[in-house]
Each structure stands twice: as structure tokens, then as C-alpha cells.
Design an enzyme around this catalytic site. Structure first.
Site, PDB file in Angstrom:
ATOM      1  N   GLU A  40       0.876  -1.167   0.000  1.00  0.00           N
ATOM      2  CA  GLU A  40       0.000   0.000   0.000  1.00  0.00           C
ATOM      3  C   GLU A  40       0.918   1.222   0.000  1.00  0.00           C
ATOM      4  O   GLU A  40       1.789   1.328   0.864  1.00  0.00           O
ATOM      5  CB  GLU A  40      -0.883  -0.009   1.257  1.00  0.00           C
ATOM      6  CG  GLU A  40      -1.890   1.110   1.219  1.00  0.00           C
ATOM      7  CD  GLU A  40      -2.769   1.205   2.471  1.00  0.00           C
ATOM      8  OE1 GLU A  40      -2.760   0.276   3.294  1.00  0.00           O
ATOM      9  OE2 GLU A  40      -3.438   2.239   2.591  1.00  0.00           O
ATOM     10  N   ARG A 266       5.390 -12.720   9.839  1.00  0.00           N
ATOM     11  CA  ARG A 266       5.993 -11.405   9.634  1.00  0.00           C
ATOM     12  C   ARG A 266       7.406 -11.417  10.176  1.00  0.00           C
ATOM     13  O   ARG A 266       7.693 -12.152  11.126  1.00  0.00           O
ATOM     14  CB  ARG A 266       5.254 -10.370  10.488  1.00  0.00           C
ATOM     15  CG  ARG A 266       4.043  -9.777   9.938  1.00  0.00           C
ATOM     16  CD  ARG A 266       3.508  -8.775  10.952  1.00  0.00           C
ATOM     17  NE  ARG A 266       3.850  -7.415  10.550  1.00  0.00           N
ATOM     18  CZ  ARG A 266       3.156  -6.728   9.651  1.00  0.00           C
ATOM     19  NH1 ARG A 266       2.101  -7.261   9.073  1.00  0.00           N
ATOM     20  NH2 ARG A 266       3.522  -5.502   9.322  1.00  0.00           N
ATOM     21  N   LYS A 276       4.407   0.782   9.687  1.00  0.00           N
ATOM     22  CA  LYS A 276       4.455   1.994   8.867  1.00  0.00           C
ATOM     23  C   LYS A 276       3.858   3.179   9.614  1.00  0.00           C
ATOM     24  O   LYS A 276       4.329   4.298   9.476  1.00  0.00           O
ATOM     25  CB  LYS A 276       3.697   1.765   7.562  1.00  0.00           C
ATOM     26  CG  LYS A 276       4.614   1.264   6.453  1.00  0.00           C
ATOM     27  CD  LYS A 276       3.952   1.366   5.108  1.00  0.00           C
ATOM     28  CE  LYS A 276       3.023   0.210   4.878  1.00  0.00           C
ATOM     29  NZ  LYS A 276       2.540   0.129   3.502  1.00  0.00           N
TER      30      LYS A 276
HETATM   31  P1  ATP Z   1       1.013  -1.689   8.068  1.00  0.00           P
HETATM   32  O1  ATP Z   1       2.342  -1.324   8.681  1.00  0.00           O
HETATM   33  O2  ATP Z   1       0.116  -0.529   7.835  1.00  0.00           O
HETATM   34  O3  ATP Z   1       0.368  -2.920   8.656  1.00  0.00           O
HETATM   35  P2  ATP Z   1       2.072  -3.261   5.996  1.00  0.00           P
HETATM   36  O4  ATP Z   1       3.457  -3.176   6.532  1.00  0.00           O
HETATM   37  O5  ATP Z   1       1.295  -4.509   6.084  1.00  0.00           O
HETATM   38  O6  ATP Z   1       1.258  -2.090   6.579  1.00  0.00           O
HETATM   39  P3  ATP Z   1       1.681  -3.270   3.144  1.00  0.00           P
HETATM   40  O7  ATP Z   1       2.039  -2.219   2.187  1.00  0.00           O
HETATM   41  O8  ATP Z   1       0.261  -3.684   3.227  1.00  0.00           O
HETATM   42  O9  ATP Z   1       2.178  -2.743   4.500  1.00  0.00           O
HETATM   43  O10 ATP Z   1       2.599  -4.544   2.957  1.00  0.00           O
HETATM   44  C1  ATP Z   1       2.893  -5.099   1.704  1.00  0.00           C
HETATM   45  C2  ATP Z   1       3.253  -6.539   1.882  1.00  0.00           C
HETATM   46  O11 ATP Z   1       4.375  -6.671   2.737  1.00  0.00           O
HETATM   47  C3  ATP Z   1       2.122  -7.316   2.507  1.00  0.00           C
HETATM   48  O12 ATP Z   1       1.937  -8.510   1.786  1.00  0.00           O
HETATM   49  C4  ATP Z   1       2.586  -7.591   3.895  1.00  0.00           C
HETATM   50  O13 ATP Z   1       2.084  -8.800   4.372  1.00  0.00           O
HETATM   51  C5  ATP Z   1       4.102  -7.622   3.748  1.00  0.00           C
HETATM   52  N1  ATP Z   1       4.748  -7.226   4.986  1.00  0.00           N
HETATM   53  C6  ATP Z   1       4.558  -6.093   5.676  1.00  0.00           C
HETATM   54  N2  ATP Z   1       5.268  -6.102   6.815  1.00  0.00           N
HETATM   55  C7  ATP Z   1       5.944  -7.270   6.853  1.00  0.00           C
HETATM   56  C8  ATP Z   1       6.848  -7.874   7.769  1.00  0.00           C
HETATM   57  N3  ATP Z   1       7.211  -7.269   8.909  1.00  0.00           N
HETATM   58  N4  ATP Z   1       7.341  -9.099   7.474  1.00  0.00           N
HETATM   59  C9  ATP Z   1       6.989  -9.714   6.336  1.00  0.00           C
HETATM   60  N5  ATP Z   1       6.146  -9.200   5.430  1.00  0.00           N
HETATM   61  C10 ATP Z   1       5.621  -7.990   5.667  1.00  0.00           C
END
Ligand code: ATP
Ligand code: MG
Length: 562
Positions: A40, A266, A276
Site C-alpha cells: 500500500e 511477519r 508503517k
Molecule cells: P502496516 O504497517 O500498515 O500494517 P504493511 O506493513 O502490512 O502495513 P503493506 O504495504 O500492506 O504494508 O505490505 C505489503 C506486503 O508486505 C504485505 O503482503 C505484507 O504482508 C508484507 N509485509 C509487511 N510487513 C511485513 C513484515 N514485517 N514481514 C513480512 N512481510 C511484511
């Protein structure tokens, strides 16, 4: 890194996701693997995203498939072009390429809208006028079922009319929503008539003012995957509970393909926050210099700190893909960085906190040139000439007036080796009016050129130095962990856990001239100090260096203890 068309051999049994993909290919459930990375655009990518990027692009490469970059741009109030550009640059920097497969959820707004009407026409979605607060209260809880909205039994024609008028902009923000008609008593809260569309009179970075209703993430995500014929929709564990909803939507819509979702853990890391929302706060409130502050866990911050993309890929590989959440020791990340930099970074001498040395028996004049080795582990890196002279700078920490037992470096009367140079002996420490040592008067032994004494006598320490005549003044920025504790926020307040000593600026360093000629981002080792890279804040004649990571291998210690 191989290009997008080359196939890398998958490592058999490497993780459960690769096993699933291999099995799907073997059983011909899919012909070719299609994955996607779906950020996003509401912030910069961080090291957690790198895990997802390496997984999605990695399996596509290994299994000869393809990976899409798709922006999940369904929330126009938080999304910005700056983030879109930064995300593209960061994915490329990390070593991956989506070729022509760049997509946006907003590309599908018309199709998604048509599918929403399809649900309405089949009695599977309805327009709800219940105010937001009330709707939330009626959703129930984990222990209590939800209650049906009074609008749930609206007729199909009325729903269709209202939904079309929502699209036309007849109603203000929040007046109505479109909900799926599933089951308000479902044990899984995501199945309690989730919202599919909301009214939002807002300008979208790509579609402008064309829309005033926007699909929710849950409605857009799975259908976008289906439109793109994504075979394996890989996401993090928090979406496990959303899977039944995605499957319900796919079953009830005439979508062109049926993606399958798999969840992995994650990435969480000690001393690090990967949210974020919180990183946005750090930037907005000026707690860091920007998204690319080298203390940030963002890819832009890591790049600026001098972390090579290959070190990030190596780290992600070492962490592996588990199905259970855990917290990785940041020392493992530093280990990956050090492993790589040790191979590729040339060594130089830099004095971070200078103390002047005058060699009294060395002749006045231009001095002489000595030969220094660029990388002892890599002969092809060659050698360079460095200037030696009567006046030098050494590290303040390498002198003690009253040394304790185990201190073998400079002290009154003590002889040490200067790296690539001679043995010198400290004769006197000159002090200023305040009693602070400002200069060392030393002598040298001309017979020890190259670092060995013909009579075989030994010294216990070798120290680094730079010649005063051609040393370049520099600023050196030493970064430490951004947080003072391994589990930031454990007491509820992340901001309170920010470390007061995450950045130390040394404004009066002296470096050898070769370092002044580096390019921004070039990785180097400062002998005995750590790995550094030149920062973009450098000015002609006054370079700025960021410490990427120190030399000490705390991970080896952790392992030894474990
Ligand atoms: P927020 O911090 O708002 O929860 P987000 O980090 O999930 O947002 P996105 O832009 O939706 O942000 O993430 C894009 C992709 O990266 C998604 O598929 C998400 O699952 C993955 N992702 C985000 N954070 C992690 C993490 N810490 N470890 C592994 N994958 C991640
Ligand atoms: Mg997310």
C-alpha cells in the site's frame, strides 16, 4: 542476481511455501507460478517488506514464473506519489524486477464495481445506512454474535439503486456502505457482513475525482489477485482470518482465476519497529531526519547507511519462512552485513577522534610514501600509496597517560607499530592549560620501515594513523540502535523507548585522501573501526561518512553463549 527470465534452482525442502509450490507444479494444479508483492503506497518499504519481496520475487525466479508489483491503492486519503516512486526504486535496488507487470488495484476499480453489483443482483450484498458507531456495536465480539442490520433485508432493486447513487456522489462521506450478506453470527468476525465499499469524496493519486466510493482492502485484494491470475497469494499471518472471506468472494463472483492464499510469519526484529504507522510518526514529528535516516529500518535508510542489498537478501534467507511469529535478533542482520562487507569493502585509515603526533627525529619536509594493502582477503583489490610524515594523527583512545594492565597501545615510554609504517615510541605528552593532552612527542626507528624490527623485538599493538600533511577533515556519523531496549514499546509507549544515543556525530575526523574521492554509498572499512560509506551530505573537501556497522561480531558471541 539473475534477471527475471533466468531460472534459479529452488532449494528442495527449503521452506513450506516452496514445498507447496513444488507440489502444485508436480501435480499440474498450476502451469506456471504467478506471485505478487502488494504494497500500500502509504509509506516507505522496510526490512519486513524485504522478506515479502524476496519471497515473492524469489520463488517466481526459482520456479520460472513471474512476480507482479501491485500497488494496493484503495485508500486515497493516505497514499502519495512520493511513496509510489520510492517503493519502485527500493524494489529495484533490492535486486528485483517486475518487467512489464506493474499493476494497481485502482486499474480494477470499474471491474470491482461491476462485481459488487453482481453480488447485489444475487442478493449477496446490501446497502446499509446504519451510522458507523452503531454498526461497530452491532458487530458483536469474539464471544457474542453480531446483530442483523435493519437494512439487511432491503430488496435487490432498492440496493442496486442506492449503490448506483452512492457511485454518482449523491451522498456524503459515511452516509452508507455496501456490505456483503454473509452471516452476522459467524465465529469469524470477518464474515459478519464485512464492508465492501465506502463513500469517500477524495482525490485519488491515479484516478483523480473519477470515484467517490472506494472498495475496501478486503474486497479489492483477492479479486485483484484473481484478475492477474496470481496462483500463490502469499501474505503475512494476520490475514489468515481473512482467508474465508476471500474464498467466499471468489466463489460468489465470476472471476477469471482462483488464487490460493498462504500465510507466513511477519519479520520482527529486536531493537526495531516495523510498523508503517509508527515510522510515519517518527518522520512527521522530526524524531529522525526523514524516511532515509540511516537509523530507520526502511530500505531507503539501510541503503543510506551503507547496507548492500545482497546483505539484506542473505539475511532474509537465513531467517527462513516459518508459519509461527517470532522475533529475530538484530545481531543476525548485522552478521549478514559484516559477512558481505568483509569480502567487498576496501580498507582505509581514518582517525575519528584525532590526537596529533610529532615524530621529533623524522626529517622535516614532504615525507615519504608507504604501500598499503586494500583488502587482505582479496589480492585483486591491489595496493595503494599512502603518505607518511613528521606529523601524524592517531586516535585519542590509542593513548593513555596512566595505562591499566591490559592496555598495550601508546603510553609514555611505550613503543607501538604504526600500520604499514614504523615503530614509534612515545616520549612526552604535551598538555594544554586545562591539563588535556593535545600532542604526543614521539621518536621513530628508521630500521623498522614496513613494520618489523631487524633485531626481532616485538611490540604489542599496531595502531592506525593519517599523515597531517594530506589528511582530509571529515564528519563521521556513528549510528547505534534507534531504541534503547530490545522490545520497544513493551511498556506501551514506543516514543519513550527511543534511545538518546542513537546518533553520535564526530565533526573533526581526519581521513586519508583516497576516502575523499569515494562516491556516495561506496562501502569501505575504516581499519579497526568498522564499515562506513560516504553520505550524500558530503561537501567538496569535507566528506561525511556513515557507520554501517562496527567490526565487533556480537552474533558470534550470541551463538557461543547459546
Ligand atoms: P502496516 O504497517 O500498515 O500494517 P504493511 O506493513 O502490512 O502495513 P503493506 O504495504 O500492506 O504494508 O505490505 C505489503 C506486503 O508486505 C504485505 O503482503 C505484507 O504482508 C508484507 N509485509 C509487511 N510487513 C511485513 C513484515 N514485517 N514481514 C513480512 N512481510 C511484511
Ligand atoms: Mg498491510
Amino acid at each position: 542476481m539473475p534477471g527475471p527470465d533466468e531460472t534459479v534452482q529452488p532449494e528442495a525442502g527449503r521452506d513450506f511455501i516452496r514445498d507447496i509450490i513444488q507440489a502444485d507444479l508436480d501435480a499440474k494444479r498450476v502451469d506456471a507460478v504467478v506471485t505478487r508483492f502488494p504494497p500500500e503506497p502509504n509509506g516507505y518499504l522496510h526490512i519486513g517488506h524485504a522478506k515479502s519481496i524476496c519471497l515473492n520475487f524469489g520463488v517466481a525466479q526459482e520456479f520460472g514464473g513471474r512476480c507482479h508489483l501491485r500497488f494496493d491503492d484503495t485508500n486515497p486519503t493516505k497514499e502519495e506519489q512520493e511513496f509510489i516512486d520510492a517503493i519502485e526504486a527500493d524494489v529495484r535496488w533490492l535486486g528485483f524486477d517486475w518487467g512489464k507487470h506493474l499493476y494497481h488495484a485502482s486499474d480494477y476499480f470499474e471491474q470491482l464495481y461491476q462485481w459488487a453489483e453482481h453480488l447485489v443482483r444475487n442478493g449477496k450484498a446490501y446497502v446499509d445506512d446504519t451510522p458507523v458507531e452503531e454498526m461497530r456495536a452491532m458487530r458483536g465480539s469474539l464471544t457474542e454474535p453480531g446483530r442483523n442490520s435493519p437494512y439487511r433485508e432491503r430488496g435487490i432493486e432498492e440496493n442496486l439503486d442506492l449503490f448506483r447513487r452512492m457511485r454518482k456522489g449523491e451522498f456524503p462521506n459515511g452516509a452508507r456502505v455496501l456490505r456483503a450478506k454473509i452471516d452476522m453470527a459467524a465465529g469469524n468476525m470477518n464474515m459478519r457482513d464485512p464492508v465492501l465499499y465506502r463513500i469517500l469524496h477524495a482525490e485519488h493519486p491515479r484516478t483523480g475525482r473519477a470515484w467517490c466510493i472506494y472498495p475496501t482492502y478486503d474486497f479489492a485484494h483477492g479479486q485483484s489477485d484473481a484478475i492477474e491470475h496470481v496462483t500463490h497469494s502469499l501474505c503475512t499471518l494476520e490475514f489468515e482470518d481473512h482467508r474465508p472471506l476471500y474464498d467466499w468472494l471468489i466463489e460468489n463472483l465470476p472471476v477469471p482465476s482462483r488464487p490460493r492464499q498462504y500465510e507466513f510469519a511477519r519479520l520482527n526484529m529486536t531493537y526495531t519497529v516495523l510498523s508503517k504507522r509508527f515510522l510515519t510518526r517518527l518522520v512527521r514529528e522530526g524524531r529522525v531526519s526523514g524516511w532515509d535516516d540511516p537509523r530507520m529500518p526502511t530500505l531507503a535508510g539501510l541503503r543510506r547507511r551503507g547496507v548492500p542489498p545482497a546483505a539484506i537478501r542473505d539475511f532474509v534467507r537465513r531467517v527462513g519462512m516459518a508459519r509461527a511469529n517470532s522475533v529475530v535478533d538484530v545481531a543476525l542482520f548485522e552478521y549478514s552485513i559484516r559477512e558481505l562487507l568483509n569480502k567487498i569493502a576496501s580498507r582505509y585509515m581514518a582517525v575519528l577522534r584525532p590526537l596529533k603526533v610529532v615524530i621529533e627525529n623524522y626529517p622535516e619536509g614532504p615525507g615519504e610514501e608507504l604501500e598499503a594493502v586494500n583488502n587482505p582477503g582479496d589480492e585483486s583489490a591491489g595496493t595503494r600509496r599512502i603518505r607518511f610524515g613528521r606529523e601524524l594523527y592517531v586516535e585519542r583512545d590509542d593513548f593513555m597517560e596512566n595505562p591499566p594492565k591490559k592496555f598495550f597501545r601508546l603510553a609514555p615510554g611505550r613503543e607501538v607499530r604504526l600500520r604499514y609504517g614504523y615503530f614509534i615510541t612515545c616520549r612526552e605528552a604535551v598538555k594544554d592549560a586545562g591539563g588535556e593532552v593535545v600532542e604526543l612527542r614521539c621518536s621513530y626507528d628508521p630500521a623498522t620501515r614496513g613494520g618489523n624490527a631487524p633485531d626481532g623485538r616485538k611490540v604489542q599493538a599496531t595502531i592506525h594513523w593519517v599523515a597531517a600533511v594530506d589528511a582530509v577533515p571529515a564528519e563521521v556519523r556513528l549510528y547505534n540502535q534507534l531504541f534503547a531496549r530490545p522490545d520497544p514499546g513493551a511498556d506501551g509507549d514506543l516514543m519513550a523507548d527511543l534511545s538518546p544515543s542513537s546518533l553520535e556525530i564526530l565533526a573533526d575526523a581526519r581521513v586519508e585522501p583516497a576516502l575523499a574521492a569515494m562516491n556516495t554509498g561506496d562501502a569501505v572499512q575504516f581499519e579497526r573501526q568498522g564499515y562506513f560509506c560516504r553520505d550524500k551530505d558530503s561537501k567538496p573537501g569535507r566528506p561525511v561518512f556513515n557507520r554501517t556497522v562496527g567490526l565487533r561480531d556480537s552474533w558470534a558471541k550470541v551463538q557461543a553463549k547459546g
